[in-house]
Scaffold this motif. Structure first.
Motif, short mmCIF file in Angstrom:
data_model
loop_
_atom_site.label_atom_id
_atom_site.label_comp_id
_atom_site.label_asym_id
_atom_site.label_seq_id
_atom_site.Cartn_x
_atom_site.Cartn_y
_atom_site.Cartn_z
N LYS A 65 0.83 -1.20 0.00
CA LYS A 65 0.00 0.00 0.00
C LYS A 65 0.87 1.26 0.00
N ILE A 66 0.30 2.35 -0.47
CA ILE A 66 0.97 3.65 -0.41
C ILE A 66 0.62 4.30 0.93
N VAL A 67 1.65 4.68 1.69
CA VAL A 67 1.41 5.33 2.98
C VAL A 67 1.66 6.84 2.92
N GLU A 68 2.41 7.29 1.92
CA GLU A 68 2.67 8.73 1.81
C GLU A 68 3.12 9.08 0.40
N ILE A 69 2.62 10.19 -0.12
CA ILE A 69 3.05 10.76 -1.40
C ILE A 69 3.31 12.24 -1.18
N ALA A 70 4.45 12.72 -1.67
CA ALA A 70 4.76 14.14 -1.49
C ALA A 70 5.84 14.58 -2.47
N ASP A 71 5.93 15.88 -2.63
CA ASP A 71 7.06 16.47 -3.34
C ASP A 71 8.35 16.07 -2.61
N SER A 72 9.41 15.86 -3.37
CA SER A 72 10.66 15.34 -2.79
C SER A 72 11.15 16.20 -1.63
N LEU A 85 5.59 12.83 7.30
CA LEU A 85 4.43 12.75 8.19
C LEU A 85 4.20 11.35 8.75
N HIS A 86 4.24 10.35 7.89
CA HIS A 86 3.93 8.99 8.34
C HIS A 86 5.07 8.45 9.21
N PRO A 87 4.77 7.77 10.30
CA PRO A 87 5.82 7.20 11.16
C PRO A 87 6.78 6.28 10.41
N TYR A 88 6.28 5.56 9.42
CA TYR A 88 7.13 4.67 8.63
C TYR A 88 8.12 5.49 7.79
N ARG A 123 -5.74 -0.43 14.93
CA ARG A 123 -5.85 -1.90 14.89
C ARG A 123 -7.14 -2.37 14.21
N GLN A 124 -8.08 -1.44 14.02
CA GLN A 124 -9.40 -1.84 13.52
C GLN A 124 -9.73 -1.28 12.15
N VAL A 125 -9.30 -0.05 11.88
CA VAL A 125 -9.71 0.65 10.65
C VAL A 125 -8.50 0.98 9.80
N ASP A 126 -8.56 0.59 8.53
CA ASP A 126 -7.50 0.93 7.58
C ASP A 126 -7.62 2.42 7.26
N PRO A 127 -6.57 3.23 7.49
CA PRO A 127 -6.69 4.67 7.29
C PRO A 127 -6.84 5.06 5.82
N ALA A 128 -7.65 6.05 5.57
CA ALA A 128 -7.81 6.59 4.22
C ALA A 128 -6.64 7.52 3.92
N THR A 129 -6.35 7.70 2.64
CA THR A 129 -5.28 8.62 2.23
C THR A 129 -5.86 10.02 2.12
N ILE A 130 -5.33 10.95 2.93
CA ILE A 130 -5.85 12.31 2.95
C ILE A 130 -4.73 13.30 2.70
N GLN A 131 -5.12 14.50 2.25
CA GLN A 131 -4.13 15.56 2.06
C GLN A 131 -3.84 16.22 3.40
N CYS A 132 -2.56 16.46 3.65
CA CYS A 132 -2.17 17.07 4.92
C CYS A 132 -1.00 18.01 4.66
N GLU A 156 -0.08 21.30 -0.67
CA GLU A 156 -0.87 20.68 -1.73
C GLU A 156 -0.12 19.50 -2.34
N GLY A 157 -0.79 18.37 -2.45
CA GLY A 157 -0.16 17.20 -3.03
C GLY A 157 0.53 16.31 -2.03
N HIS A 158 0.59 16.73 -0.76
CA HIS A 158 1.21 15.90 0.28
C HIS A 158 0.11 15.03 0.88
N MET A 159 0.13 13.75 0.52
CA MET A 159 -0.91 12.81 0.93
C MET A 159 -0.32 11.80 1.90
N VAL A 160 -1.12 11.44 2.92
CA VAL A 160 -0.65 10.49 3.92
C VAL A 160 -1.82 9.61 4.36
N ALA A 161 -1.52 8.34 4.60
CA ALA A 161 -2.53 7.40 5.10
C ALA A 161 -2.19 7.04 6.55
#
Length: 334
Positions: A241-248, A256-259, A309-318, A321-326
């Motif tokens: 899965k994709i956990v984060e997308i952002a400009d370099s 943003l994502h702990p991973y 532990r229960q809900v798979d996080p949705a990918t949202i902008q944070c 612009e264009g910085h997405m994180v799940a």
């Protein structure tokens, strides 16, 4: 330039590539290895999109699926044919053949990508024949042109692969991929098998070729320093899965994502007086066969909450612009 004005060349929606696990004499399917699991992204024309993650995260399978070397289990892969998007997952044999002229791939091991029993000339001539270049002189001119682009002497065509160094072989593989003048080059760990000094030469060469041919790169690698140098945007993958997308720059300055934070903390700093704190991940990477419920990263995350532990996080902008994180840490933030 805003993202809306950028020319999108690939649109990927909910892509899945699962490999069946069979058992018994009748090959009954008893499970699946979920190598790519519900991936959605866009690739812009002329950019370098880096794809990073640990071994087994699905980045190479994603690249092979976009090249149609692996058959997707579900989802859409839309390719921009001069303004018209077509779903390549529905292509027949003839359409796939024509598509491969537009999208080429450079593999990790340059030696296994070249036939050791054939001279370089034969390895270069065959793709041109297959793609309809019937005139011998035209084929010769194309071969000379692409060899010049990668700084290889034309007379080297009459040599065998074992006569070249690793860096030269990889440059030959890049040249062969460029013969059909593709729009997209999918690079799967293209410099990981090379010495560091040779890596720099090949990366700079790839940047020059990209400017000259207006190529789009999908740059798959595990070396985060190399990805930072090459990429305009970066996709971080974990367990299919994709956990984060952002400009370099945004990703390296403000992960943003702990991973992602743990990955970036592993990059060595060339200054013994300025050591950064390493974030060591505990626990094991879950199996892609039996993925945990909720967020796949929750068993290794230092910020794990009950909802993780229960809900798979949705990918949202944070943030930008264009910085997405799940990640559930950012569910209630602007």
């Amino acid at each position: 330039m805003s993202e809306e004005k950028k020319d999108v060349i690939f649109k990927v929606h909910n892509l899945k590539t699962w490999f069946p696990i069979t058992k018994g004499a009748f090959k009954k399917v008893v499970g699946h290895v979920k190598a790519v699991d519900d991936v959605s992204l866009e690739v812009y024309r002329g950019e370098t999109l880096g794809i990073v993650g640990e071994s087994g995260c699905g980045k190479s399978t994603l690249g092979k699926t976009l090249m149609l070397l692996e058959k997707p289990t579900g989802g859409e892969v839309l390719y921009n044919y001069d303004g018209t998007f077509k779903d390549i997952t529905k292509f027949d044999k003839e359409e796939t053949f024509k598509f491969r002229r537009r999208v080429q791939m450079v593999f990790q091991d340059p030696y296994s990508a070249l036939n050791p029993q054939k001279k370089i000339y034969t390895s270069f001539e065959e793709p041109l024949k297959v793609h309809g270049v019937s005139n011998a002189q035209t084929r010769e001119d194309v071969m000379q042109k692409v060899l010049k682009m990668v700084n290889i002497q034309p007379d080297y065509l009459m040599r065998y692969p074992h006569e070249f160094s690793g860096g030269q072989r990889q440059r030959l593989c890049i040249a062969r991929a460029l013969e059909v003048m593709p729009d997209v080059l999918i690079c799967d760990e293209p410099v990981s098998a090379l010495d560091v000094s040779i890596q720099a030469q090949v990366l700079n060469l790839m940047k020059d070729i990209q400017k000259e041919m207006n190529l789009t790169y999908l740059f798959i690698a595990h070396d985060l320093s190399v990805v930072q140098y090459m990429s305009d945007r970066i996709v971080v993958m974990y367990l299919g899965k994709i956990v984060e997308i952002a400009d370099s720059k945004a990703l390296y300055d403000n992960p943003l994502h702990p991973y992602t934070k743990a990955l970036l903390s592993a990059i060595p700093v060339p200054d013994i007086h300025n050591r950064k704190k390493r974030q060591v991940l505990e626990g094991e990477v879950p199996s892609p066969i039996n993925k945990p419920t909720g967020c796949a990263f929750h068993n290794r995350c230092p910020h794990c909450m009950e909802i993780c532990r229960q809900v798979d996080p949705a990918t949202i902008q944070c943030g930008e612009e264009g910085h997405m994180v799940a990640c559930h840490l950012y569910d209630k933030k602007d």
